[in-house]
Design a protein around this motif. Structure first.
Motif, mmCIF file in Angstrom:
data_model
loop_
_atom_site.group_PDB
_atom_site.id
_atom_site.type_symbol
_atom_site.label_atom_id
_atom_site.label_comp_id
_atom_site.label_asym_id
_atom_site.label_seq_id
_atom_site.Cartn_x
_atom_site.Cartn_y
_atom_site.Cartn_z
ATOM 1 N N SER A 267 -8.330 10.517 2.608
ATOM 2 C CA SER A 267 -9.398 9.621 2.187
ATOM 3 C C SER A 267 -8.842 8.632 1.181
ATOM 4 N N ASN A 268 -9.258 7.393 1.286
ATOM 5 C CA ASN A 268 -9.021 6.415 0.234
ATOM 6 C C ASN A 268 -10.167 6.507 -0.772
ATOM 7 N N GLN A 269 -11.381 6.208 -0.285
ATOM 8 C CA GLN A 269 -12.582 6.250 -1.114
ATOM 9 C C GLN A 269 -13.687 6.892 -0.308
ATOM 10 N N SER A 276 -22.089 -0.865 2.206
ATOM 11 C CA SER A 276 -20.877 -1.368 1.567
ATOM 12 C C SER A 276 -19.645 -1.214 2.454
ATOM 13 N N GLY A 277 -19.849 -0.911 3.718
ATOM 14 C CA GLY A 277 -18.722 -0.617 4.597
ATOM 15 C C GLY A 277 -18.467 0.857 4.723
ATOM 16 N N GLY A 278 -18.935 1.622 3.744
ATOM 17 C CA GLY A 278 -18.844 3.074 3.828
ATOM 18 C C GLY A 278 -17.518 3.622 3.362
ATOM 19 N N ASP A 279 -17.285 4.876 3.709
ATOM 20 C CA ASP A 279 -16.075 5.577 3.312
ATOM 21 C C ASP A 279 -14.843 4.912 3.901
ATOM 22 N N THR A 280 -13.744 4.947 3.148
ATOM 23 C CA THR A 280 -12.488 4.364 3.629
ATOM 24 C C THR A 280 -11.438 5.455 3.756
ATOM 25 N N PHE A 281 -10.690 5.397 4.846
ATOM 26 C CA PHE A 281 -9.669 6.405 5.144
ATOM 27 C C PHE A 281 -8.370 5.720 5.538
ATOM 28 N N ARG A 282 -7.287 6.476 5.483
ATOM 29 C CA ARG A 282 -6.011 6.002 6.004
ATOM 30 C C ARG A 282 -5.460 7.034 6.983
ATOM 31 N N VAL A 283 -4.981 6.534 8.111
ATOM 32 C CA VAL A 283 -4.335 7.344 9.148
ATOM 33 C C VAL A 283 -2.888 6.898 9.221
ATOM 34 N N GLY A 284 -1.950 7.829 9.017
ATOM 35 C CA GLY A 284 -0.552 7.445 8.906
ATOM 36 C C GLY A 284 0.350 8.054 9.957
ATOM 37 N N THR A 285 1.525 7.434 10.090
ATOM 38 C CA THR A 285 2.583 7.961 10.939
ATOM 39 C C THR A 285 3.908 7.716 10.240
ATOM 40 N N PRO A 286 4.864 8.661 10.343
ATOM 41 C CA PRO A 286 6.139 8.445 9.656
ATOM 42 C C PRO A 286 6.976 7.376 10.342
ATOM 43 N N LYS A 287 7.760 6.662 9.541
ATOM 44 C CA LYS A 287 8.782 5.796 10.134
ATOM 45 C C LYS A 287 9.870 6.680 10.743
ATOM 46 N N VAL A 288 10.413 6.265 11.869
ATOM 47 C CA VAL A 288 11.423 7.043 12.583
ATOM 48 C C VAL A 288 12.673 6.175 12.735
ATOM 49 N N ALA A 289 13.800 6.692 12.280
ATOM 50 C CA ALA A 289 15.046 5.955 12.398
ATOM 51 C C ALA A 289 15.331 5.629 13.860
#
Length: 296
Positions: A267-269, A276-289
């Protein structure tokens, strides 16, 4: 280096730019805290003029930016004032029923924050950053597809924020610095503080982004919002799926399998405010060489 100090309270294609910048230019954004400086002492509570909160410095017109481009904002440095505040806000967040209105002034000394009998290193981040929507206007205190009040603690020195361009010039603005903020920002405030950010802007032509993306040294994060946590998370997964499949050349199924094996969700917020746009989240993926960049 241009210094930008004028601010506004909306992201809008109709906002008059306060400055122009070229791709590759370095800018300094001077920012008031999210309360517009209205709260300075512990006897001042969060019963403030909400029409004067979350000022975002800008907007800046990026020369050559056109709808369908992406704008990179490299965050080179973020510095903060010698004190900030944290407040409970009436009827905001899941912990409000056991709280009362209270303000804490938090001193910043030698890069540490001091709260009661605890101190910790500050880690300044930018809560509000975005570009104008193609239609209408969005308050700078709200999150939307162009960014806005995302409140991700990863948007800090060393990160790059990739933003969709939906209007000529992009109209970049930012504000709402926190000296530190926890994931979720459960009471609705981090250490709200004035400060400055030095950034480099870079234009990437003809690259589609549906949502802002934060790039760190070792990962990519899609930032989304929604009226429910489920909706915000679903939007993030779908945009990350699109970007991964496009970059790696995998089909939809293998991309989905990989995302279920390697990735991040936070969660971000998560203090839902209707409208107000509601809850904010981040979905991530690792960088891969040796794999392509997701945005390039």
């Amino acid at each position: 280096m241009q210094e930008i100090s004028k601010w506004s309270y909306v992201f809008s294609k109709d906002s008059a730019p306060v400055a122009h910048a070229k791709s590759g230019e370095i800018l300094k954004f001077i920012m008031e805290d999210c309360n517009g400086g209205q709260i300075q002492t512990e006897d001042q509570l969060s019963n403030i003029d909400w029409e004067k909160t979350n000022p975002a410095t800008g907007p800046v017109y990026i020369d050559g930016a056109e709808p369908g481009d992406a704008l990179a904002v490299d965050i080179l440095d973020v510095t903060v004032a010698d004190h900030g505040v944290a407040c409970t806000i009436d009827n905001l967040g899941p912990l409000w029923p056991v709280c009362e209105l209270r303000t804490r002034r938090i001193e910043i000394r030698d890069d540490y924050a001091y709260f009661r009998d605890i101190k910790w290193p500050i880690d300044p981040m930018i809560g509000v950053i975005g570009t104008a929507p193609s239609e209408g206007s969005t308050p700078t205190g709200s999150a939307f597809e162009g960014g806005g009040n995302m409140d991700s603690r990863l948007i800090k020195k060393g990160a790059t924020v990739w933003l969709p361009v939906r209007v000529p010039g992009a109209l970049l603005a930012m504000g709402d610095i926190h000296a530190t903020m926890a994931d979720g920002e459960v009471i609705g405030t981090g250490i709200e503080i004035a400060g400055e950010a030095i950034v480099r802007v870079r234009l990437l032509k003809n690259f589609k982004l549906n949502w802002p993306v934060t790039e760190t040294a070792d990962a990519w994060y899609v930032n989304t919002c929604g009226d429910t946590c489920d909706l915000a998370i679903e939007r993030g997964y779908k945009e990350m799926h699109r970007l991964l499949a496009q970059a790696y050349g995998w089909d939809s199924t293998d991309t989905a399998i990989y995302m279920s094996l390697q990735g991040y969700l936070a969660s971000n917020q998560a203090c839902l405010v209707p409208g107000s746009g509601g809850d904010t989240f981040r979905v991530g993926t690792p960088k891969v060489a040796n794999k392509p960049r997701l945005i390039d």
